[in-house]
Design an enzyme around this catalytic site. Sequence first.
Site, PDB file in Angstrom:
ATOM      1  N   ASP A 104      56.135  74.365 -90.478  1.00 50.39           N
ATOM      2  CA  ASP A 104      56.130  75.157 -89.244  1.00 50.39           C
ATOM      3  C   ASP A 104      54.817  75.139 -88.469  1.00 50.39           C
ATOM      4  OD1 ASP A 104      54.499  76.946 -90.737  1.00 50.39           O
ATOM      5  OD2 ASP A 104      56.235  78.110 -91.389  1.00 50.39           O
ATOM      6  N   HIS A 119      54.939  68.524 -97.165  1.00 54.00           N
ATOM      7  CA  HIS A 119      56.301  68.102 -96.814  1.00 54.00           C
ATOM      8  C   HIS A 119      56.411  67.707 -95.339  1.00 54.00           C
ATOM      9  CE1 HIS A 119      58.019  70.460-100.498  1.00 54.00           C
ATOM     10  NE2 HIS A 119      57.511  69.294-100.827  1.00 54.00           N
ATOM     11  N   CYS A 127      60.682  57.603 -83.744  1.00 59.34           N
ATOM     12  CA  CYS A 127      61.892  56.813 -83.540  1.00 59.34           C
ATOM     13  C   CYS A 127      62.144  55.912 -84.746  1.00 59.34           C
ATOM     14  CB  CYS A 127      61.726  55.983 -82.265  1.00 59.34           C
ATOM     15  SG  CYS A 127      63.006  54.745 -82.078  1.00 59.34           S
ATOM     16  N   CYS A 150      64.184  53.412 -76.338  1.00 57.02           N
ATOM     17  CA  CYS A 150      64.665  52.142 -76.894  1.00 57.02           C
ATOM     18  C   CYS A 150      66.055  52.297 -77.496  1.00 57.02           C
ATOM     19  CB  CYS A 150      63.689  51.605 -77.942  1.00 57.02           C
ATOM     20  SG  CYS A 150      63.873  52.353 -79.567  1.00 57.02           S
ATOM     21  N   GLY A 187      53.968  82.772-101.815  1.00 59.47           N
ATOM     22  CA  GLY A 187      55.308  82.644-101.237  1.00 59.47           C
ATOM     23  C   GLY A 187      56.025  81.347-101.538  1.00 59.47           C
ATOM     24  N   THR A 188      55.870  80.866-102.765  1.00 61.34           N
ATOM     25  CA  THR A 188      56.668  79.690-103.146  1.00 61.34           C
ATOM     26  C   THR A 188      57.409  79.976-104.446  1.00 61.34           C
ATOM     27  OG1 THR A 188      56.660  77.347-103.758  1.00 61.34           O
ATOM     28  CG2 THR A 188      54.630  78.563-104.225  1.00 61.34           C
TER      29      THR A 188
HETATM   30  N1  APR Z   1      55.963  87.433 -99.070  1.00 60.11           N
HETATM   31  C1  APR Z   1      55.734  86.728-100.211  1.00 60.11           C
HETATM   32  N2  APR Z   1      56.667  86.000-100.835  1.00 60.11           N
HETATM   33  C2  APR Z   1      57.891  85.966-100.281  1.00 60.11           C
HETATM   34  C3  APR Z   1      58.226  86.689 -99.099  1.00 60.11           C
HETATM   35  C4  APR Z   1      57.196  87.439 -98.479  1.00 60.11           C
HETATM   36  N3  APR Z   1      57.378  88.164 -97.363  1.00 60.11           N
HETATM   37  N4  APR Z   1      59.534  86.470 -98.824  1.00 60.11           N
HETATM   38  C5  APR Z   1      59.990  85.639 -99.778  1.00 60.11           C
HETATM   39  N5  APR Z   1      59.014  85.334-100.669  1.00 60.11           N
HETATM   40  C6  APR Z   1      59.050  84.425-101.819  1.00 60.11           C
HETATM   41  C7  APR Z   1      60.347  84.360-102.570  1.00 60.11           C
HETATM   42  O1  APR Z   1      60.371  85.339-103.613  1.00 60.11           O
HETATM   43  C8  APR Z   1      60.339  82.943-103.131  1.00 60.11           C
HETATM   44  O2  APR Z   1      59.698  82.886-104.404  1.00 60.11           O
HETATM   45  O3  APR Z   1      58.862  83.117-101.288  1.00 60.11           O
HETATM   46  C9  APR Z   1      59.484  82.175-102.125  1.00 60.11           C
HETATM   47  C10 APR Z   1      60.274  81.221-101.246  1.00 60.11           C
HETATM   48  O4  APR Z   1      60.830  80.218-102.046  1.00 60.11           O
HETATM   49  P1  APR Z   1      61.639  78.991-101.419  1.00 60.11           P
HETATM   50  O5  APR Z   1      62.597  79.485-100.416  1.00 60.11           O
HETATM   51  O6  APR Z   1      62.162  78.210-102.565  1.00 60.11           O
HETATM   52  O7  APR Z   1      60.505  78.183-100.614  1.00 60.11           O
HETATM   53  P2  APR Z   1      59.503  77.074-101.121  1.00 60.11           P
HETATM   54  O8  APR Z   1      58.977  77.372-102.473  1.00 60.11           O
HETATM   55  O9  APR Z   1      58.525  76.867-100.027  1.00 60.11           O
HETATM   56  O10 APR Z   1      60.457  75.803-101.214  1.00 60.11           O
HETATM   57  C11 APR Z   1      59.913  74.549-101.527  1.00 60.11           C
HETATM   58  O11 APR Z   1      61.994  73.532-101.000  1.00 60.11           O
HETATM   59  O12 APR Z   1      63.935  73.140 -99.781  1.00 60.11           O
HETATM   60  C12 APR Z   1      62.640  72.815 -99.973  1.00 60.11           C
HETATM   61  O13 APR Z   1      61.417  71.438 -98.595  1.00 60.11           O
HETATM   62  C13 APR Z   1      61.725  72.804 -98.774  1.00 60.11           C
HETATM   63  O14 APR Z   1      59.315  73.005 -98.754  1.00 60.11           O
HETATM   64  C14 APR Z   1      60.514  73.573 -99.246  1.00 60.11           C
HETATM   65  C15 APR Z   1      60.620  73.481-100.758  1.00 60.11           C
END
Ligand code: APR
Length: 250
Positions: A104, A119, A127, A150, A187-188
């Site tokens: 983003d 990512h 293209c 093209c 947040g992952t």
């Molecule tokens: N603050 C902190 N954490 C949060 C919040 C928030 N406001 N809202 C959600 N979360 C947490 C969730 O608990 C979860 O663990 O963020 C995490 C989001 O996880 P995913 O949706 O799996 O995202 P991500 O880890 O970035 O995914 C990895 O998967 O589909 C692919 O390519 C896509 O880059 C992405 C990759």
Amino acid sequence: MDDLIQRAAKDLADSKKAVALTGAGISVESGIPPFRGKGGVWEKIDPEMADIDMFMRDPAKVWQVLIKEMKHIIDQAKPNDGHIGLARLEKMGILRTVITQNVDGLHQSAGNQDVIEFHGNFAWHYCLICNKRIENSRIDLSVIPPKCDCGGIYRPECVFFGEMIPHHHLLRSKQLSAQCDLMLVVGTSAVVQPAAYMPVIAKQNGAKIIEINMEKTQLTGNISDYLIQGKAGEIINKIVAEVERLNELR
Ligand code: APR
């Protein structure tokens, strides 16, 4: 939780080369849904739509169902306190680099100078025939899939499932993970590889791992030293304010 915020602030203030690994959760407070869990993108859209084979088979469908939708949401989004806090940490000389799985561009909008887009991104498209690059704002969505002069189809500069992480991004991320003394994992869900392996590399090389997430992940209590549970924007804002206070006292 306040104790953990104090602890994280002290750990950051003591750090000389911290790195952050961020995921969709850091952008939730900017109005961008995560991928997994409640309200996640994969609840509404089949993850197969993000597969490169699917895109090559039916680009119009993937543009219509996934890319157009995501592009619309991302175009409206602004950085939140989580992104802004990480930019403040970089300015203070504490945070070296943000490794983000997000496409983003909000870390750059918040002011971070060194961002590895693991990512890829949605800011640029290219293209499939002549490789011409075009900025997101210049993509014409009146015809789906959007096409180059093209006649070739445009695709975003993101990494689809089934594609390799750009070599230089992977190499640099591994190096930084091995060299950092602290990693903020924000947040992952830490389920998608190889991004989820970066905290493991950091841990193996002696770094402190601090997780900020709404929920426990598979890193919690295992790879991460501690988890601060809650919204990334609120937590990072409090931590950074405390780091600034500690720095003034030193
Ligand atoms: N603050 C902190 N954490 C949060 C919040 C928030 N406001 N809202 C959600 N979360 C947490 C969730 O608990 C979860 O663990 O963020 C995490 C989001 O996880 P995913 O949706 O799996 O995202 P991500 O880890 O970035 O995914 C990895 O998967 O589909 C692919 O390519 C896509 O880059 C992405 C990759």
